[in-house]
Scaffold this motif. Sequence first.
Motif, PDB file in Angstrom:
ATOM      1  N   SER A  12      42.430  64.715 -31.833  1.00 38.40           N
ATOM      2  CA  SER A  12      43.147  64.751 -30.544  1.00 38.40           C
ATOM      3  C   SER A  12      42.207  64.410 -29.388  1.00 38.40           C
ATOM      4  O   SER A  12      42.619  63.756 -28.428  1.00 38.40           O
ATOM      5  CB  SER A  12      43.803  66.118 -30.328  1.00 38.40           C
ATOM      6  N   ASN A  13      40.940  64.804 -29.501  1.00 37.28           N
ATOM      7  CA  ASN A  13      39.972  64.431 -28.448  1.00 37.28           C
ATOM      8  C   ASN A  13      39.706  62.930 -28.475  1.00 37.28           C
ATOM      9  O   ASN A  13      39.570  62.300 -27.421  1.00 37.28           O
ATOM     10  CB  ASN A  13      38.676  65.215 -28.619  1.00 37.28           C
ATOM     11  N   GLU A 173      40.227  70.287 -22.882  1.00 38.60           N
ATOM     12  CA  GLU A 173      39.281  69.345 -23.502  1.00 38.60           C
ATOM     13  C   GLU A 173      39.767  67.929 -23.290  1.00 38.60           C
ATOM     14  O   GLU A 173      38.967  67.039 -22.999  1.00 38.60           O
ATOM     15  CB  GLU A 173      39.152  69.611 -25.005  1.00 38.60           C
TER      16      GLU A 173
HETATM   17  C1  GRF Z   1      38.966  71.618 -31.843  1.00 35.98           C
HETATM   18  O1  GRF Z   1      38.771  72.951 -32.287  1.00 35.98           O
HETATM   19  C2  GRF Z   1      38.240  71.392 -30.551  1.00 35.98           C
HETATM   20  O2  GRF Z   1      38.154  72.586 -29.801  1.00 35.98           O
HETATM   21  C3  GRF Z   1      36.868  70.974 -30.987  1.00 35.98           C
HETATM   22  O3  GRF Z   1      37.055  70.264 -32.207  1.00 35.98           O
HETATM   23  C4  GRF Z   1      38.276  70.714 -32.837  1.00 35.98           C
HETATM   24  C5  GRF Z   1      39.155  69.581 -33.298  1.00 35.98           C
HETATM   25  O4  GRF Z   1      39.342  68.716 -32.238  1.00 35.98           O
HETATM   26  N1  GRF Z   1      36.240  70.142 -29.984  1.00 35.98           N
HETATM   27  P1  GRF Z   1      40.155  67.307 -32.456  1.00 35.98           P
HETATM   28  O5  GRF Z   1      41.625  67.612 -32.312  1.00 35.98           O
HETATM   29  O6  GRF Z   1      39.826  66.786 -33.869  1.00 35.98           O
HETATM   30  O7  GRF Z   1      39.652  66.409 -31.372  1.00 35.98           O
END
Ligand code: GRF
Length: 195
Positions: A12-13, A173
């Motif tokens: 998602s990031n 984030e």
């Molecule tokens: C999440 O727990 C986030 O807080 C940390 O990595 C985990 C997965 O993030 N940065 P993503 O959805 O794969 O970006």
Amino acid sequence: KRVAILLSGGGSNMVALVDSMTGDHPARPCLVLSNDPNAGGLVRAAERGIATAAVDHRPFRGDRPAFEAELMKPLLAAEPDIICLAGFMRVLTAGFVAHWQGRMLNIHPSLLPKYKGLHTHARALEAGDSEHGCTVHEVTPALDDGPILGQARVPVLPGDTPEVLAARVLEQEHRLYPAVLRRFAADDRTPVFLG
Ligand code: GRF
């Protein structure tokens, strides 16, 4: 500027970063790389037309430098100017970090220097904190420890569970990392503070 994104999970990031690199943004994604060939983020990157690669860390269990030697191959081929660790769940050796230091960012789900490492949301709840959040920092050999480039704060609310708090932090984030990357790609190191 060319940006490589490393992830281990859903990405998602990565999606937030990729979707922010449009128009007059000085950077564009050049590679999405995972330590897990089954990471959902690889599919989401491919859907966006971004080159992807995966180096499964499991065959290298116990030999971190050997894993990183493999990881370097697609990375060097992509010739990134910037590396964004985005939900990348492997600890990197000092040797790997040294190669990319000054050009590698990480997002960590706490208000560093509090709660380095894992299970940050449960630890913040356990401590009775009224605030929590996330941090983007430059990656140095020490875990979750480099110069802070941005932070976003969220309130801790009555009845919060680690999952509910994590979701609230994750939303921030997705705002913070793109904001920091845009400045970093423009060689602006002014920290970003949200919330
Ligand atoms: C999440 O727990 C986030 O807080 C940390 O990595 C985990 C997965 O993030 N940065 P993503 O959805 O794969 O970006």
